[in-house]
Scaffold this motif. Structure first.
Motif, PDB file in Angstrom:
ATOM      1  N   TYR A   1      60.124  52.456  35.679  1.00 35.05           N
ATOM      2  CA  TYR A   1      59.947  52.240  37.122  1.00 35.05           C
ATOM      3  C   TYR A   1      59.119  50.990  37.426  1.00 35.05           C
ATOM      4  CZ  TYR A   1      61.569  57.050  37.103  1.00 35.05           C
ATOM      5  OH  TYR A   1      62.305  58.185  36.897  1.00 35.05           O
ATOM      6  N   ARG A   2      58.702  50.298  36.378  1.00 33.32           N
ATOM      7  CA  ARG A   2      57.947  49.047  36.518  1.00 33.32           C
ATOM      8  C   ARG A   2      56.830  49.150  37.562  1.00 33.32           C
ATOM      9  NH1 ARG A   2      62.380  44.583  37.462  1.00 33.32           N
ATOM     10  NH2 ARG A   2      63.520  46.312  38.394  1.00 33.32           N
ATOM     11  N   PRO A   3      55.903  50.081  37.369  1.00 30.24           N
ATOM     12  CA  PRO A   3      54.834  50.251  38.371  1.00 30.24           C
ATOM     13  C   PRO A   3      53.961  49.003  38.495  1.00 30.24           C
ATOM     14  CG  PRO A   3      54.357  51.507  36.382  1.00 30.24           C
ATOM     15  CD  PRO A   3      55.760  51.006  36.233  1.00 30.24           C
ATOM     16  N   GLU A   4      53.696  48.626  39.723  1.00 26.42           N
ATOM     17  CA  GLU A   4      52.866  47.464  40.035  1.00 26.42           C
ATOM     18  C   GLU A   4      51.681  47.925  40.882  1.00 26.42           C
ATOM     19  OE1 GLU A   4      53.079  43.456  42.852  1.00 26.42           O
ATOM     20  OE2 GLU A   4      54.885  44.661  42.508  1.00 26.42           O
ATOM     21  N   GLU A   5      50.471  47.728  40.396  1.00 25.56           N
ATOM     22  CA  GLU A   5      49.274  48.189  41.095  1.00 25.56           C
ATOM     23  C   GLU A   5      49.037  47.368  42.357  1.00 25.56           C
ATOM     24  OE1 GLU A   5      44.542  48.267  40.266  1.00 25.56           O
ATOM     25  OE2 GLU A   5      45.774  49.201  38.690  1.00 25.56           O
ATOM     26  N   ILE A   6      49.106  48.048  43.490  1.00 24.72           N
ATOM     27  CA  ILE A   6      48.896  47.413  44.785  1.00 24.72           C
ATOM     28  C   ILE A   6      47.456  47.580  45.254  1.00 24.72           C
ATOM     29  CG2 ILE A   6      49.618  47.423  47.226  1.00 24.72           C
ATOM     30  CD1 ILE A   6      51.713  46.369  45.275  1.00 24.72           C
ATOM     31  N   LYS A   7      46.883  48.732  44.934  1.00 25.25           N
ATOM     32  CA  LYS A   7      45.535  49.048  45.391  1.00 25.25           C
ATOM     33  C   LYS A   7      44.795  49.776  44.279  1.00 25.25           C
ATOM     34  CE  LYS A   7      43.557  50.608  49.807  1.00 25.25           C
ATOM     35  NZ  LYS A   7      43.846  51.285  51.075  1.00 25.25           N
ATOM     36  N   PRO A   8      43.667  49.285  43.790  1.00 20.51           N
ATOM     37  CA  PRO A   8      42.931  48.111  44.290  1.00 20.51           C
ATOM     38  C   PRO A   8      43.529  46.778  43.856  1.00 20.51           C
ATOM     39  CG  PRO A   8      41.792  49.044  42.412  1.00 20.51           C
ATOM     40  CD  PRO A   8      42.929  49.974  42.717  1.00 20.51           C
ATOM     41  N   GLY A   9      44.376  46.773  42.822  1.00 24.11           N
ATOM     42  CA  GLY A   9      44.986  45.547  42.347  1.00 24.11           C
ATOM     43  C   GLY A   9      44.473  45.171  40.970  1.00 24.11           C
ATOM     44  N   PRO A  10      45.315  44.529  40.147  1.00 22.90           N
ATOM     45  CA  PRO A  10      44.960  44.254  38.742  1.00 22.90           C
ATOM     46  C   PRO A  10      43.847  43.240  38.554  1.00 22.90           C
ATOM     47  CG  PRO A  10      47.043  43.184  39.332  1.00 22.90           C
ATOM     48  CD  PRO A  10      46.670  44.057  40.494  1.00 22.90           C
ATOM     49  N   ASP A  11      43.493  42.503  39.587  1.00 22.62           N
ATOM     50  CA  ASP A  11      42.425  41.503  39.434  1.00 22.62           C
ATOM     51  C   ASP A  11      41.046  42.134  39.270  1.00 22.62           C
ATOM     52  OD1 ASP A  11      44.298  39.504  39.655  1.00 22.62           O
ATOM     53  OD2 ASP A  11      43.949  39.172  41.803  1.00 22.62           O
ATOM     54  N   TRP A  12      40.903  43.404  39.645  1.00 25.33           N
ATOM     55  CA  TRP A  12      39.613  44.088  39.549  1.00 25.33           C
ATOM     56  C   TRP A  12      39.486  44.662  38.138  1.00 25.33           C
ATOM     57  CZ3 TRP A  12      36.667  44.028  44.090  1.00 25.33           C
ATOM     58  CH2 TRP A  12      37.347  43.644  45.248  1.00 25.33           C
ATOM     59  N   GLN A  13      38.580  44.099  37.329  1.00 22.27           N
ATOM     60  CA  GLN A  13      38.532  44.483  35.922  1.00 22.27           C
ATOM     61  C   GLN A  13      37.129  44.834  35.417  1.00 22.27           C
ATOM     62  OE1 GLN A  13      40.988  45.077  33.793  1.00 22.27           O
ATOM     63  NE2 GLN A  13      42.602  44.563  35.264  1.00 22.27           N
ATOM     64  N   SER A  14      36.133  44.065  35.737  1.00 23.37           N
ATOM     65  CA  SER A  14      34.791  44.316  35.205  1.00 23.37           C
ATOM     66  C   SER A  14      34.187  45.559  35.845  1.00 23.37           C
ATOM     67  CB  SER A  14      33.882  43.108  35.469  1.00 23.37           C
ATOM     68  OG  SER A  14      33.578  43.008  36.859  1.00 23.37           O
ATOM     69  N   ASP A  15      33.119  46.074  35.229  1.00 22.47           N
ATOM     70  CA  ASP A  15      32.435  47.239  35.803  1.00 22.47           C
ATOM     71  C   ASP A  15      31.989  46.949  37.228  1.00 22.47           C
ATOM     72  OD1 ASP A  15      32.811  48.445  33.400  1.00 22.47           O
ATOM     73  OD2 ASP A  15      30.686  48.726  32.928  1.00 22.47           O
ATOM     74  N   GLU A  16      31.401  45.783  37.450  1.00 22.15           N
ATOM     75  CA  GLU A  16      30.908  45.438  38.789  1.00 22.15           C
ATOM     76  C   GLU A  16      32.058  45.368  39.792  1.00 22.15           C
ATOM     77  OE1 GLU A  16      30.256  43.828  35.997  1.00 22.15           O
ATOM     78  OE2 GLU A  16      28.143  44.320  35.685  1.00 22.15           O
ATOM     79  N   GLU A  17      33.171  44.798  39.367  1.00 24.93           N
ATOM     80  CA  GLU A  17      34.324  44.705  40.255  1.00 24.93           C
ATOM     81  C   GLU A  17      34.914  46.082  40.558  1.00 24.93           C
ATOM     82  OE1 GLU A  17      36.048  40.292  38.992  1.00 24.93           O
ATOM     83  OE2 GLU A  17      36.636  42.079  37.859  1.00 24.93           O
ATOM     84  N   LEU A  18      34.922  46.963  39.573  1.00 22.56           N
ATOM     85  CA  LEU A  18      35.505  48.289  39.791  1.00 22.56           C
ATOM     86  C   LEU A  18      34.617  49.152  40.688  1.00 22.56           C
ATOM     87  CD1 LEU A  18      37.100  49.134  36.336  1.00 22.56           C
ATOM     88  CD2 LEU A  18      38.187  48.251  38.408  1.00 22.56           C
ATOM     89  N   VAL A  19      33.311  48.976  40.631  1.00 25.49           N
ATOM     90  CA  VAL A  19      32.438  49.670  41.580  1.00 25.49           C
ATOM     91  C   VAL A  19      32.734  49.192  42.994  1.00 25.49           C
ATOM     92  CG1 VAL A  19      30.054  49.936  42.355  1.00 25.49           C
ATOM     93  CG2 VAL A  19      30.605  50.188  39.940  1.00 25.49           C
ATOM     94  N   GLN A  20      32.910  47.883  43.149  1.00 23.92           N
ATOM     95  CA  GLN A  20      33.272  47.334  44.453  1.00 23.92           C
ATOM     96  C   GLN A  20      34.626  47.885  44.903  1.00 23.92           C
ATOM     97  OE1 GLN A  20      31.577  45.155  46.429  1.00 23.92           O
ATOM     98  NE2 GLN A  20      33.203  44.867  47.967  1.00 23.92           N
ATOM     99  N   ALA A  21      35.576  47.965  43.972  1.00 21.36           N
ATOM    100  CA  ALA A  21      36.903  48.488  44.304  1.00 21.36           C
ATOM    101  C   ALA A  21      36.830  49.951  44.705  1.00 21.36           C
ATOM    102  CB  ALA A  21      37.843  48.313  43.116  1.00 21.36           C
ATOM    103  N   ALA A  22      36.024  50.731  43.989  1.00 24.55           N
ATOM    104  CA  ALA A  22      35.875  52.147  44.347  1.00 24.55           C
ATOM    105  C   ALA A  22      35.332  52.290  45.760  1.00 24.55           C
ATOM    106  CB  ALA A  22      34.959  52.847  43.348  1.00 24.55           C
ATOM    107  N   GLY A  23      34.394  51.428  46.130  1.00 26.34           N
ATOM    108  CA  GLY A  23      33.873  51.456  47.490  1.00 26.34           C
ATOM    109  C   GLY A  23      34.911  51.087  48.526  1.00 26.34           C
ATOM    110  N   ASP A  24      35.872  50.251  48.146  1.00 23.28           N
ATOM    111  CA  ASP A  24      36.922  49.831  49.074  1.00 23.28           C
ATOM    112  C   ASP A  24      38.006  50.885  49.244  1.00 23.28           C
ATOM    113  OD1 ASP A  24      35.709  47.396  49.571  1.00 23.28           O
ATOM    114  OD2 ASP A  24      36.927  46.282  48.125  1.00 23.28           O
TER     115      ASP A  24
END
Length: 560
Positions: free
Chosen positions: A447-470
């Protein structure tokens, strides 16, 4: 059951006709000599969208059926404020919720008992779950049959969800058949509180048939201001309530008052009644009846991290609901056979997993949906997609519920404090990474899943905490604000009696000392079932004591 506008004094007055209040009204009125009054701020559950399962979309955020609360701006959610639905109608939140039948894990209740709450361990509460249950597969060691609370399998399947289930198995989350045996780790389809494709709320389950009971009074459209107390004794004693009826305040008398207004309503009523943190009451000019710092504290909720994946080659609700032909087809399926997408619970597939291998049991819950939308209440996306919402089940963060004013029409201040503890941020990071591993499994590759939210650019721990908040939002499981226990912040004892007050109990999700590992509606019914059994037991022993006293008096009179 009377709906008259003149109210005789009750033996028991129950505030809130949600799951707990409805069950209590039925159980406590089984004695025809015991008068029960059930008071609900909302109206009758005759709104058609309550009963069509997908109608939760039209009930949440609708003042006809929802209190329409909002949280304060949440630091952990990057300054966002969330809508905070709570049912305001007969059936309470069971009239607007996701209909998922879930008990949690045995360890949840064993932990309550370890905290000093006798009789709340898993082996003690399992029979209470079974007592009210009417399970589609019939009676067994784990499930009940013939009770009021109907449990059925869902009536519509999706190819993309089956593929996600296979992906979970490839990620060491095995397929299981039942989440409700005490250990819910694994992946399965949620069982739901429906009867043949129609929502089965607490009003249908427990209030139907009470019309023949002359000892039950149902009062709707009555917003409770506060509990009334007799303060002449050694300790204050609840003796009724003051409620707004038809634009005017009216007092209703009772020998015992039970608050079943939920994790937001019950602490708010207590605080307006002068039972709560002294500083808050003094600030608002409310006379202190009993200083109780724990009232409104200990708020716990499950934060869901809504991850969205665009797919190719799979049918999802996005495309079906996006065309008039699709909508007509759904309507026809439902009207002709009570099947199809209109029977859907908000989530169909579930999974319970460990965020890390060293966790003692599953600490994440997935709600997987064959649909996606930018935010709740907004239109579905115009491309095929699924949502994998993952909830950390044991938040370390604690929030508060506090009233803003003495006026009950002023909504309370709700501050969940999501992600305020480092442990919660760690689990959120792990949850996002586990979801990505599941979606990257071979079963979903076609099905070729493509992450729309939060998106593949969010990778580091700090970025993922920010993404979780979003992407984080409530999944509507607030508990704990009148917690059970014996410590300084406990509000009720293990028989759900309010500390420091006579003839006042709290019976709803607010008494949970810690949140259960899953959806909270059916655990709330179990709490009410246990409370009813304890109250009936006390009533039995009081009757025996009174009879003994009468015999002793007669004997003494005869002897003299």
């Amino acid at each position: 059951m009377t709906h008259a506008r003149s109210y005789a004094a009750a033996d028991t007055l129950i505030v809130g006709a949600g799951p707990a209040g409805c069950l209590l009204a039925k159980r406590l009125s089984e004695d025809p000599h015991h008068r029960v009054t059930l008071v609900e701020a909302g109206g009758r559950d005759n709104y058609p969208w309550i009963h069509i399962p997908v109608g939760y979309l039209y009930c949440i955020g609708n003042p006809r059926t929802d209190w329409c609360y909002r949280t304060e701006a949440e630091t952990g959610l990057n300054g966002r404020s969330l809508g905070y639905p709570r049912g305001r109608v007969l059936g309470g939140s069971s009239s607007i919720n996701g209909m998922i039948y879930m008990r949690g894990q045995a360890r949840d209740y064993d932990h309550w008992a370890e905290l000093g709450n006798a009789g709340w361990d898993w082996q003690s509460v399992l029979p209470l779950f079974r007592r009210s249950e009417d399970h589609y597969a019939g009676e067994s060691a784990l499930h009940g049959a013939g009770g009021e609370w109907r449990v059925e399998p869902q009536r519509h399947a999706w190819e993309i969800l089956e593929a996600f289930r296979e992906a979970c198995a490839e990620s060491d989350i095995p397929a299981i058949e039942d989440f409700n045996g005490g250990d819910n780790e694994g992946c399965s389809y949620f069982q739901v509180n429906q009867r043949r494709g129609v929502r089965w709320n607490a009003s249908k389950a427990f209030l139907r048939g009470l019309e023949t009971r002359d000892n039950v009074t149902l009062v709707t459209d009555a917003e409770v201001d506060r509990v009334l107390f007799d303060t002449r004794g050694e300790r204050p004693r609840a003796c009724g309530i003051l409620a707004r009826l038809g634009g005017a305040f009216q007092s209703l008398e009772a020998d015992e008052v039970i608050l079943s207004a939920g994790a937001i309503g019950s602490p708010s009523i207590l605080q307006r009644s002068g039972v709560g943190p002294r500083e808050l009451l003094d600030e608002l000019g409310i006379p202190v009846v009993h200083a109780a710092p724990g009232v409104g504290a200990n708020l716990q909720d499950h934060l869901q991290l809504r991850m969205i994946y665009r797919v190719t080659g799979a049918t999802t609700l996005n495309e079906i609901a996006g065309s008039w032909w699709g909508k007509l087809g759904m309507a026809w399926q439902y009207l002709s056979a009570r099947r199809g997408p209109l029977t859907m619970a908000p989530s169909q597939l579930g999974a319970f997993a460990r965020s890390r291998p060293d966790r003692p049991s599953a600490d994440l819950e997935y709600h997987v949906q064959p649909l996606s939308l930018p935010a709740f209440g907004e239109p579905l996306h115009d491309f095929p997609a699924f949502t994998a919402s993952v909830c950390p089940l044991r938040p370390a963060s604690r929030g508060t519920v506090t009233i803003r004013a003495r006026d009950p029409r002023q909504p309370p201040r709700i501050q969940p404090n999501y992600l305020s503890e480092p442990e919660d941020r760690r689990v959120a990071i792990d949850a996002i990474r586990l979801t990505r591993r599941i979606v990257a499994s071979p079963a979903l590759a076609r099905y070729r899943p493509e992450e729309i939210k939060p998106g593949p650019d969010w990778q580091s721990d700090e970025e993922l905490v920010q993404a979780a908040g979003d992407i984080g939002t409530t999944i509507f499981h607030p508990v704990g604000t009148c917690k059970m226990g014996q410590d300084i912040h406990a509000v009720v004892d293990d028989r759900l009696r309010v500390h420091g007050i006579e003839a006042l109990r709290v019976v709803d999700a607010s008494i949970m000392p810690t949140i259960t590992s899953g959806n909270t509606c059916s655990p709330t019914l179990m709490i009410a079932e246990k409370a009813a059994a304890m109250i009936l037991e006390e009533r039995h022993w009081r009757a025996i004591g009174q009879a003994t006293d009468e015999r002793a008096t007669l004997s003494a009179t005869a002897s003299s």
